[in-house]
Scaffold this active site. Structure first.
Site, PDB file in Angstrom:
ATOM      1  CD  GLU A 201      -5.411  -6.121   8.010  1.00  0.00           C
ATOM      2  OE1 GLU A 201      -4.197  -6.339   7.984  1.00  0.00           O
ATOM      3  OE2 GLU A 201      -5.957  -5.197   7.393  1.00  0.00           O
ATOM      4  NE  ARG A 295       6.489  -0.151  -2.174  1.00  0.00           N
ATOM      5  CZ  ARG A 295       5.356   0.536  -2.089  1.00  0.00           C
ATOM      6  NH1 ARG A 295       5.372   1.837  -2.262  1.00  0.00           N
ATOM      7  NH2 ARG A 295       4.221  -0.046  -1.821  1.00  0.00           N
ATOM      8  NE  ARG A 341      -1.069   7.196  -6.113  1.00  0.00           N
ATOM      9  CZ  ARG A 341      -0.554   6.052  -5.676  1.00  0.00           C
ATOM     10  NH1 ARG A 341      -0.566   4.987  -6.462  1.00  0.00           N
ATOM     11  NH2 ARG A 341      -0.054   5.971  -4.471  1.00  0.00           N
TER      12      ARG A 341
END
Lengths: 504, 165
Positions: A201, A295, A341
């Site tokens: 890509e 998900r 996080r």
């Protein structure tokens, strides 16, 4: 309609899903590995069953065992969380074959979006712009990739077709270094996903990573819940997410255009349940489809904080075959949310993972603060699973308020026993580039360093010196004290009585 | 007791008078110092100003994490300081370098062979832990020797993997 859900995951996300089930009055079943007997999700669930030894291959990835446990305990649905089995079409299919509801998309959508190369060609056919690359070519051998690379142009990315989380991803600057990088990407992809396929890509420079949360029910309704800004990454691992994106901010037109494309991409594969469309946005505000995550995302709470939608509850509702509680008109972004996080890794030592027992933990609380965690004092961070120990999420009326609140919460948060990346986040919160929203996906790696961040800051080295001296002094005193006490560490009276007893 | 404490080459002379009083570079302060519930988190009240920090022992001294900044700190009493000055600088670039596992995990691959010359920054071993593959690199040039692991081995934290001489 199911009333008992098995959660095929661990850590903070298993706890998050348990909470949604609890609030809905649904019975919960946890599964765990030998390393996780003490884990929070085992303690919180109504029922818990052992899966096997610590390595995930022998526990959390054992779909057959998980389905067997569901059958035995009468759970009628499985929530896969993220990671592990969440994006495995064969597992979703096996659930359906066993008569269990899979709280997620149809196996066919997972397969269509799960193979990143197929996904790109599918949405491209639906008229969605993608980053130029080797989409729609199927699996290619190294020689073929090496021939195609110069046509796409350097720099480019090698990505695992089964990928996610930056695993099996390599950046290639020129043709000479490509064979070695292809090799290591395939090796890592094979180890992480059991599939060594890769694709190429074009690397968009100065790019931002912005994603849209999608919800779709079985009645044909598809809506988006606005965007999340995820550009702050290190080694393609997200570190901090926010919603809205400071790059889109109040450009409502751009938000709706991107949202519509996201909805169209989901519809292209007949998508049902929660999913995320990731976009790359270049400097000129052009956006390209990157991939779809089929998900629940790690960073879903920032969307929950600004929209007020409980995404996990909505997932369960959708899996029960009901209509969503929301239409697109109901969705408004209110205020600003940021998620840090918190990983067990040492920001002062090249972010090397840190393992060990958490001996002490003090969670930040107060207005606008949410912590999704899977650990507690006494819990052992093992090397078997990823290093995410919790997510610290704050909400503020404006981005500025959210940043100030995050600073406050990070200073309150104390975790002892393992090193964490909390100091990294603290420095990020103080960074002028971050405050100004001036960052792209390379910011953390190329223009941010812990040392530089600390340079301009007001610091207190003299306080640190005093503290270190007092600790060192205390230690010397204690050591001296122990030596002085000699052999008799109790009073002479006690010593005498023990001695007498020994003589009897 | 008098200490010389250095941070980034700046020295602080700190005298601990008693439990409640210290003198920093000639200025006296009231102190109230305590560890929070026996943890390496410490609370300091210095003339009423409140500070909280982590203190970790390290190979060189102490690491103090205060308001999101890490201060590598060396605390010496005057005798220790004189001894070190007499011994001269340290000898880090000499002798055997032992590559130790920074965390427990699985050896994915050993990329060098016994007696192979390596440059600084060459990847020696790939260690998988917490689902990430970590490249362990040579800190300096030298020759690989005393290989103690191979691909597929599980290793404990701080276990020696190989040496560079």
């Amino acid at each position: 309609m199911f009333n008992k859900v098995l959660i095929a995951n661990r850590g903070e996300i298993a706890v998050r899903i348990l909470r949604a089930c609890r609030e809905l009055g649904i019975q919960t079943v946890a599964v765990f590995s030998e390393a996780d007997r003490q884990a929070l999700h085992v303690r919180y669930a109504d029922e818990a069953y052992l899966l096997g030894p610590a390595p995930s291959r022998e526990s959390y990835l054992r779909g057959d065992k998980i389905i067997e446990i569901a059958r035995k305990c009468g759970a009628k649905a499985i929530h896969p969380g993220y990671g592990f089995l969440a994006e495995r079409a064969d597992f979703a299919q096996a659930c359906l074959d066993a008569g269990l509801a899979f709280i997620g998309p149809k196996p066919s959508s997972i397969a269509a979006m799960g193979d990143k190369a197929v996904a790109r060609s599918t949405v491209a056919k639906a008229g969605v712009a993608v980053v130029p690359g080797t989409e729609g070519e199927g699996s290619l051998r190294d020689e073929e990739l090496l021939t195609m690379a110069p046509k796409i142009g350097f720099p480019l990315l090698v990505k695992a077709t089964a990928g996610g989380g930056g695993k099996g991803m390599r950046e290639v600057r020129n043709l000479e270094e490509m064979p070695a990088l292809l090799h290591s990407a395939r090796r890592e992809a094979e180890a992480s996903f059991g599939d060594g396929n890769v694709y190429l890509e074009k690397l968009v420079e100065g790019a931002r990573h912005i994603e849209f949360q999608i919800l779709a029910d079985t009645h044909g309704n598809v809506i988006h819940l606005g965007e999340r800004e995820c550009s702050l990454q290190r080694r393609h691992q997200k570190l901090l997410e926010e919603s809205p994106s400071p790059f889109i901010s109040d450009d409502e037109d751009m938000r709706q255009r991107m949202g519509n494309v996201a909805v169209r991409s989901a519809q292209a594969v007949g998508y049902v349940n929660a999913g995320t469309i990731e976009f790359l946005v270049d400097k000129d505000r052009n956006f390209y489809f990157l991939e779809m995550n089929t998900r629940l995302q790690v960073e879903h709470p920032v969307t929950e904080m600004v929209t007020g939608v409980d995404i996990v509850k909505e997932q369960i509702r959708i899996a029960r075959g009901r209509q969503m509680r929301y239409t697109q008109e109901n969705i408004h972004l209110n205020g600003w949310a940021i998620d840090c996080r918190i990983n067990a890794e040492d920001p002062y030592n090249n972010f090397i993972p840190s393992t060990g027992r958490i001996t002490h933990s003090l969670l930040p609380t107060g207005p606008g603060v949410r912590v999704d965690t899977g650990v507690y004092p006494g819990f052992e961070i093992s090397p078997y699973y990823d290093s995410l120990i919790s997510k610290l999420i704050v909400w503020g009326e404006t981005r500025a308020e959210a940043i100030l609140r995050m600073r406050r919460a990070l200073e309150e948060y104390k975790i002892v026993g393992v090193r964490t990346n909390i100091p990294f986040h603290q420095n990020l919160m103080d960074s002028h580039r971050f405050m100004g929203g001036q960052f792209d996906t390379r910011f953390v790696e190329e223009r941010f360093s812990m040392e530089a961040a600390e340079e301009g800051k007001s610091t207190h080295p003299e306080i640190a010196a005093i503290i270190a001296t007092l600790v060192a002094h205390e230690q010397t005193q204690r050591a001296a004290h122990i030596i002085q006490r000699g052999e008799r560490d109790t009073s002479n009276w006690k010593w005498m009585s023990r001695w007498e007893r020994m003589q009897r | 007791m008098k200490y010389v404490t250095s941070i980034h080459e700046r020295e602080y002379i700190i005298e601990i008078v008693d439990e409640r009083h210290i003198i920093l570079d000639g200025t006296p302060y009231d102190v109230d110092f305590d560890s929070v519930s026996g943890q390496p988190v410490y609370s300091l009240l210095l003339d009423g100003q409140s500070y909280e920090s982590y203190v970790y022992p390290s190979d060189e001294g102490w690491q103090v994490l205060l308001h999101g900044t890490l201060y590598p700190t060396l605390v010496e009493d005057e005798r220790e300081k004189r001894l070190r000055a007499a011994a001269g600088g340290n000898i880090a670039e000499q002798g055997e370098f032992r590559l130790r596992a920074p965390m427990p995990g699985l050896i994915v691959a050993v990329l060098v062979n016994e007696d192979q010359p390596v440059e600084k920054g060459d990847v020696l071993v790939i260690l998988e832990s917490m689902k990430m593959q970590n490249e362990l690199k040579a800190p300096r040039a030298g020759m690989v020797t005393r290989m103690r692991v191979k691909g597929g081995d599980s290793v404990e934290q701080k276990q020696t993997l190989l040496s560079v001489v």
